[in-house]
Design an enzyme around this catalytic site. Structure first.
Site, mmCIF file in Angstrom:
data_model
loop_
_atom_site.group_PDB
_atom_site.id
_atom_site.type_symbol
_atom_site.label_atom_id
_atom_site.label_comp_id
_atom_site.label_asym_id
_atom_site.label_seq_id
_atom_site.Cartn_x
_atom_site.Cartn_y
_atom_site.Cartn_z
ATOM 1 N N LYS A 1 0.737 -1.012 -0.020
ATOM 2 C CA LYS A 1 -0.024 0.047 -0.067
ATOM 3 C C LYS A 1 0.859 1.232 -0.037
ATOM 4 O O LYS A 1 0.565 2.157 -0.683
ATOM 5 C CB LYS A 1 -0.949 -0.022 1.249
ATOM 6 N N ASP B 1 -11.110 2.161 3.211
ATOM 7 C CA ASP B 1 -11.602 0.984 3.122
ATOM 8 C C ASP B 1 -12.898 0.500 2.803
ATOM 9 O O ASP B 1 -13.261 -0.595 2.279
ATOM 10 C CB ASP B 1 -11.204 0.240 4.275
ATOM 11 N N GLN C 1 -5.157 -1.829 9.065
ATOM 12 C CA GLN C 1 -4.976 -2.973 8.598
ATOM 13 C C GLN C 1 -5.539 -4.222 9.459
ATOM 14 O O GLN C 1 -5.234 -4.287 10.534
ATOM 15 C CB GLN C 1 -3.399 -3.384 8.428
HETATM 16 N N1 GUN Z 1 -6.810 -7.126 5.408
HETATM 17 C C1 GUN Z 1 -6.939 -8.026 4.269
HETATM 18 N N2 GUN Z 1 -7.576 -7.173 3.379
HETATM 19 C C2 GUN Z 1 -7.889 -5.780 4.090
HETATM 20 C C3 GUN Z 1 -8.215 -4.705 3.426
HETATM 21 O O1 GUN Z 1 -8.807 -4.647 2.208
HETATM 22 N N3 GUN Z 1 -8.217 -3.774 4.273
HETATM 23 C C4 GUN Z 1 -7.543 -3.931 5.526
HETATM 24 N N4 GUN Z 1 -7.789 -2.723 6.483
HETATM 25 N N5 GUN Z 1 -7.329 -4.876 6.082
HETATM 26 C C5 GUN Z 1 -7.345 -6.012 5.519
#
Ligand code: GUN
Length: 284
Positions: free
Chosen positions: A51, A118, A95
């Site tokens: 990211k 998200d 996350q």
């Molecule tokens: N963990 C696995 N996929 C995601 C996601 O799309 N966003 C976040 N914040 N955590 C994750």
């Protein structure tokens, strides 16, 4: 058979976003994403690293908060409150999964919906369900882009979604409905799943079980989107769909890896850029 190339499509989207970010910068607008990771789960560290890399590629500022596993819920809530109040921060991403002593729902609910890149906050999900501007959760939004950019028509098609999770199954069903598909949501209690799945012109599989769907579930000429990702005993990756068994029967299919996976980060980046317009629409 068309192999839907998520790597290429996600790169195209990131390149388009780069241009939008440059235009915003020329007007004096910068975009900043705060990324919070609690603990050091190796898979999460890889995702968070990717990211940050995507932000750098597109020209979005990223603020990284790498917190100890022992961080309390109160401490995390305090950080979120600080970032909510910081007008320079456009997006906040926590996350998942979080350590078991932290309540995920409380954390998601604490994020300002105007910074919920998200798309997990109940306000974002509510906006999606009634067709108002808001953040779309990233994997479902990525699936719609894969279909559209591969020339798959959605309106009027029979779409069967297998899986009803809050992160994929439910939001992709709402999005496909918004795109005017006729949507069926199937799940672990569905009777005659093979018959239901075989109705689909577009079959979206998000069950979380390796190679669960074989050709007996797929109508000849269907488009198949495989959201799953699993590591097999031989170390190779596979999806929820038995690709080799299904591929001769479909008109288009996403591979694993290189299908849905790369789209999630591209759409997170899109949400960060869209945050400017979403904030404006909500202040209007
Ligand atoms: N963990 C696995 N996929 C995601 C996601 O799309 N966003 C976040 N914040 N955590 C994750």
């Amino acid at each position: 058979m068309l192999l839907i190339d998520g790597k290429k499509i996600s790169t195209d989207i990131k390149d388009e976003l780069k241009v939008r970010v440059e235009e915003l910068k020329s007007k004096g607008i910068e975009i900043t994403l705060a990324v919070i990771q609690v603990g050091n789960d190796p898979a999460s560290s890889v995702y968070v690293g990717n990211k940050k890399k995507a932000c750098a590629y597109i020209g979005i500022n990223s603020l990284a908060y790498e917190l100890e596993e022992s961080t309390t819920q109160e401490e995390l809530l305090e950080l979120i409150a600080k970032l909510n109040a910081d007008s320079k921060v456009n997006g906040i991403l926590v996350q998942l999964p979080l350590p078991s002593h932290i309540n995920e729902k409380s954390i998601i609910n604490a994020i300002d919906p105007m910074k919920d890149v998200d798309g997990f906050h109940p306000v974002s999900v509510g906006n999606l369900s009634i067709g108002q501007p808001g953040f779309l959760s990233c994997t479902p939004a990525g699936i719609v882009q894969l279909l559209k950019r591969s020339g798959v028509e959605i309106a009027g098609k029979e779409c069967v979604v297998i899986g009803r999770s809050n992160i994929v199954g439910k939001p992709i069903s709402l999005l496909m409905l918004r795109e005017n598909a006729t949507v069926t949501i199937a799940h672990s209690k569905t009777k005659d799943l093979k018959e239901v799945a075989k109705r689909a012109d577009i079959l979206i599989v998000a069950v979380g079980k390796p190679m669960f769907i074989n050709s007996e579930y797929v109508k000849e000429g269907a488009v198949v989107i495989d959201v799953g990702i699993h590591r097999k005993e031989d170390g190779k990756l596979c999806g929820d769909v038995d690709f080799e068994d299904v591929k001769e029967h479909v008109s288009a299919i996403t591979p694993v890896p290189g299908g849905v996976g790369p789209m999630t980060i591209a759409m997170l980046m899109k949400n960060c850029v869209d945050s400017i317009e979403i904030a404006e629409a909500n202040n209007a």
